[in-house]
Design an enzyme around this catalytic site. Structure first.
Site, mmCIF file in Angstrom:
data_model
loop_
_atom_site.group_PDB
_atom_site.id
_atom_site.type_symbol
_atom_site.label_atom_id
_atom_site.label_comp_id
_atom_site.label_asym_id
_atom_site.label_seq_id
_atom_site.Cartn_x
_atom_site.Cartn_y
_atom_site.Cartn_z
ATOM 1 C CG HIS A 183 -2.069 0.936 1.088
ATOM 2 N ND1 HIS A 183 -1.970 2.283 1.327
ATOM 3 C CD2 HIS A 183 -3.328 0.705 0.673
ATOM 4 C CE1 HIS A 183 -3.145 2.838 1.091
ATOM 5 N NE2 HIS A 183 -3.985 1.910 0.686
ATOM 6 C CG ASP A 204 -8.665 -4.313 -2.456
ATOM 7 O OD1 ASP A 204 -9.843 -4.177 -2.136
ATOM 8 O OD2 ASP A 204 -7.988 -3.434 -2.995
HETATM 9 N N1 ACO Z 1 4.240 -7.639 -4.882
HETATM 10 C C1 ACO Z 1 5.573 -7.605 -5.094
HETATM 11 N N2 ACO Z 1 6.319 -6.499 -4.988
HETATM 12 C C2 ACO Z 1 5.698 -5.362 -4.669
HETATM 13 C C3 ACO Z 1 4.313 -5.309 -4.418
HETATM 14 C C4 ACO Z 1 3.584 -6.506 -4.539
HETATM 15 N N3 ACO Z 1 2.264 -6.520 -4.315
HETATM 16 N N4 ACO Z 1 3.948 -4.050 -4.107
HETATM 17 C C5 ACO Z 1 5.071 -3.318 -4.167
HETATM 18 N N5 ACO Z 1 6.136 -4.114 -4.487
HETATM 19 C C6 ACO Z 1 7.537 -3.695 -4.584
HETATM 20 C C7 ACO Z 1 7.782 -2.921 -5.876
HETATM 21 O O1 ACO Z 1 8.234 -3.774 -6.910
HETATM 22 C C8 ACO Z 1 8.831 -1.933 -5.446
HETATM 23 O O2 ACO Z 1 10.071 -2.601 -5.450
HETATM 24 P P1 ACO Z 1 11.440 -1.782 -5.766
HETATM 25 O O3 ACO Z 1 11.572 -0.790 -4.654
HETATM 26 O O4 ACO Z 1 12.490 -2.831 -5.756
HETATM 27 O O5 ACO Z 1 11.235 -1.145 -7.112
HETATM 28 C C9 ACO Z 1 8.495 -1.621 -3.985
HETATM 29 O O6 ACO Z 1 7.764 -2.773 -3.512
HETATM 30 C C10 ACO Z 1 7.632 -0.379 -3.812
HETATM 31 O O7 ACO Z 1 6.505 -0.498 -4.673
HETATM 32 P P2 ACO Z 1 5.826 0.719 -5.408
HETATM 33 O O8 ACO Z 1 5.071 0.215 -6.575
HETATM 34 O O9 ACO Z 1 6.853 1.784 -5.632
HETATM 35 O O10 ACO Z 1 4.834 1.206 -4.274
HETATM 36 P P3 ACO Z 1 3.606 2.124 -4.500
HETATM 37 O O11 ACO Z 1 3.368 2.806 -3.193
HETATM 38 O O12 ACO Z 1 3.801 2.994 -5.689
HETATM 39 O O13 ACO Z 1 2.447 1.110 -4.864
HETATM 40 C C11 ACO Z 1 0.668 -0.438 -4.671
HETATM 41 C C12 ACO Z 1 1.500 0.658 -3.959
HETATM 42 C C13 ACO Z 1 0.186 0.067 -6.034
HETATM 43 C C14 ACO Z 1 -0.561 -0.750 -3.816
HETATM 44 C C15 ACO Z 1 1.553 -1.688 -4.857
HETATM 45 O O14 ACO Z 1 1.978 -2.169 -3.592
HETATM 46 C C16 ACO Z 1 0.828 -2.815 -5.632
HETATM 47 O O15 ACO Z 1 0.861 -2.800 -6.853
HETATM 48 N N6 ACO Z 1 0.184 -3.768 -4.911
HETATM 49 C C17 ACO Z 1 -0.583 -4.810 -5.565
HETATM 50 C C18 ACO Z 1 -1.927 -4.269 -6.002
HETATM 51 C C19 ACO Z 1 -2.877 -4.042 -4.833
HETATM 52 O O16 ACO Z 1 -3.041 -4.883 -3.964
HETATM 53 N N7 ACO Z 1 -3.522 -2.856 -4.858
HETATM 54 C C20 ACO Z 1 -4.541 -2.503 -3.848
HETATM 55 C C21 ACO Z 1 -4.122 -1.283 -3.100
HETATM 56 S S1 ACO Z 1 -5.224 -0.974 -1.793
HETATM 57 C C22 ACO Z 1 -6.547 -0.182 -2.485
HETATM 58 O O17 ACO Z 1 -6.507 0.392 -3.537
HETATM 59 C C23 ACO Z 1 -7.762 -0.305 -1.711
#
Ligand code: ACO
Length: 462
Positions: free
Chosen positions: A323, A380
């Site tokens: 998140h 979620d």
């Molecule tokens: N699985 C694996 N790796 C992940 C995940 C994941 N679910 N989420 C983040 N990471 C990693 C990224 O690859 C990144 O790695 P890096 O630093 O080596 O590049 C690091 O963690 C940070 O991730 P970002 O994408 O920069 O984090 P951001 O805050 O932009 O994204 C998000 C948050 C979009 C929720 C992300 O964690 C994700 O895509 N999760 C899966 C989708 C999801 O569950 N979304 C629901 C969100 S809650 C809602 O909307 C109610």
């Protein structure tokens, strides 16, 4: 001064006594002062609204990781501590004590409703649940197989055509009616989208039912039979709605605010919020979680999927994990996990995806990669399993989220007119990295410059 230090702006430690920050441009040695804004909770913000005027520079913050876009008194999140407050009330208390419509009232008006206010509000919402009959024919333009979120974007957008003349956004009464209409009609619109996909007749709302009961009946009843509402189902739906009602300046809410900042019709603004919510990185995640659990299929395959999630060359992410704000735990996920077990126990449902989900959660929470990146299950992760147990098809999961979040969207939309004096049209700036000014070339003088279309559109294999 070392060469590499020249192109930076240093921010000295916060000048607490003066409530301002001084920035120095190391290229020129010139310093600039910016006020610090203190809210009632959470980090202070540096007010850079005069930055361009003072320095001739913009700030750069893709994804708005450090940028406040507005003042808001609706929701507070402390992502480090896992705190979520609506108008000061902890989400755990609201889920335990309040109904979804109580929370709607709270988000819209700032206080929980007194008895008479509660009655009047519930009555007003109930009275607005029907759709204009002409709107029901709108559905028939869609393919039966259309994703219900696509239908939602279209139908909610179409509401603006039905209520444009009598929605003067500068009139508080008309703003209130628009907000009530949106909250009231969303379950009807969502349920009709589902019925349309099945080819079943639309089930019209019934005034004697609660918000959640009405939603269940419109979704699952058929005219040929009586439909008995399971109170456990209704309570679970109400909880899910509360847990998704608002989450401050998330992507869809910011979309609604940005669309609304131009003075656009509120129904059209909410349609833009639905479009933003649909994405798998946002509201589409609960659907994606179920699809992922289905793909995993067996506990033995979990390590393979964990390895894929960690592989930088693989686009796969563990859906329902991570998140932008919560870097400890998502308080909504905690409640959702409890509700999930309650619902499945009460109903005696043995969903094969639940053990996979629990094992995935256990392994991920012990994995160095997820610990280091602070990736915890989000709301979620469990909501999809509950919704499936309740009989909602996967494609409807995000629709439920959209129904719930409508309250947050309209509360923020309303706040732009009533709570924030600094409200202006939203207009971000950019760091331009395209070609410098050049002269137009006639076609006969142009060389073929883009041999690889896939590459041009961001493809990897070019
Ligand atoms: N699985 C694996 N790796 C992940 C995940 C994941 N679910 N989420 C983040 N990471 C990693 C990224 O690859 C990144 O790695 P890096 O630093 O080596 O590049 C690091 O963690 C940070 O991730 P970002 O994408 O920069 O984090 P951001 O805050 O932009 O994204 C998000 C948050 C979009 C929720 C992300 O964690 C994700 O895509 N999760 C899966 C989708 C999801 O569950 N979304 C629901 C969100 S809650 C809602 O909307 C109610």
């Amino acid at each position: 001064m070392a060469q590499e230090q020249k192109n930076v702006v240093t921010l000295p430690a916060r000048a607490v006594d003066k409530n301002s920050v001084t920035m120095t441009d190391n290229r020129t040695g010139q310093s600039y002062e910016f006020p610090i804004l203190d809210g009632t909770e959470g980090p202070s913000l540096i007010d850079i609204s005069k930055m361009y005027a003072k320095t001739g520079m913009f700030t750069y913050d893709p994804g708005f990781t450090s940028t406040g876009s507005c003042q808001s008194g609706i929701t507070f999140i402390d992502g480090e501590k896992g705190i979520l407050l609506h108008r000061g009330y902890p989400i755990e208390q609201l889920v335990a004590e309040a109904s979804y419509l109580d929370v709607c009232y709270l988000l819209l008006h700032g206080e929980l409703p007194a008895q008479i206010e509660k009655r009047e509000f519930e009555k007003s919402i109930t009275m607005h649940t029907m759709l204009h009959e002409q709107l029901t024919s709108f559905y028939r333009g869609f393919k039966r197989s259309a994703h219900p979120m696509a239908v939602m974007v279209g139908v909610v957008g179409a509401l603006s055509a039905f209520y444009h003349e009598d929605t003067d956004i500068h009139d508080p009464l008309q703003r209130m009616i628009a907000a009530h209409r949106l909250i009231a009609k969303m379950p009807t619109i969502g349920a009709f989208a589902f019925k349309y996909s099945l080819g079943q007749p639309f089930m019209y709302p019934k005034n004697e039912l609660s918000y959640a009961e009405n939603l269940l009946r419109m979704m699952f009843a058929v005219p040929t039979e009586d439909y008995e509402i399971n109170p456990i189902f209704a309570r679970a739906v109400d909880r899910i709605l509360i847990l998704h009602a608002d989450h401050e300046q998330n992507a869809s809410t910011s979309t609604v605010r940005l669309a609304g900042s131009s003075g656009a019709n509120p129904f059209a603004c909410v349609a833009s919020g639905i479009a933003s919510l649909w994405g798998p990185a946002h509201g589409g995640a609960n659907e994606a979680v179920l699809n992922m659990l289905g793909d995993i299929g067996d506990k033995r395959n979990i390590p393979k999927f964990i390895a894929r999630a960690k592989d930088k060359n693989d686009n796969f992410r563990l859906m329902g994990f991570g998140h932008r704000v919560y870097k400890n735990f998502d308080p909504r996920a905690k409640v959702m996990k409890e509700t999930c077990h309650e619902v499945l126990n009460e109903l005696g449902i043995k969903d094969p995806v639940l053990p996979i989900a629990l094992e995935l959660e256990r392994i991920a929470l012990e994995d160095e990669y997820f610990i280091e990146k602070k990736l915890y299950p989000n709301v979620d992760f469990y909501s999809g399993i509950i919704l499936r147990a309740l009989g909602f098809p996967t494609q409807m999961f995000t629709v439920l989220f959209a129904i719930a979040r409508t309250t947050g969207w309209v509360a923020h939309w309303k706040e732009m007119f009533t709570g924030d004096d600094s409200h202006r049209i939203g207009r971000p700036r950019q760091l331009y990295i395209g070609p410098k000014k050049r002269n137009f070339k006639r076609v006969e003088n142009r060389k073929k410059s883009m041999p690889d279309w896939l590459k041009m559109w961001g493809g990897r294999n070019g």
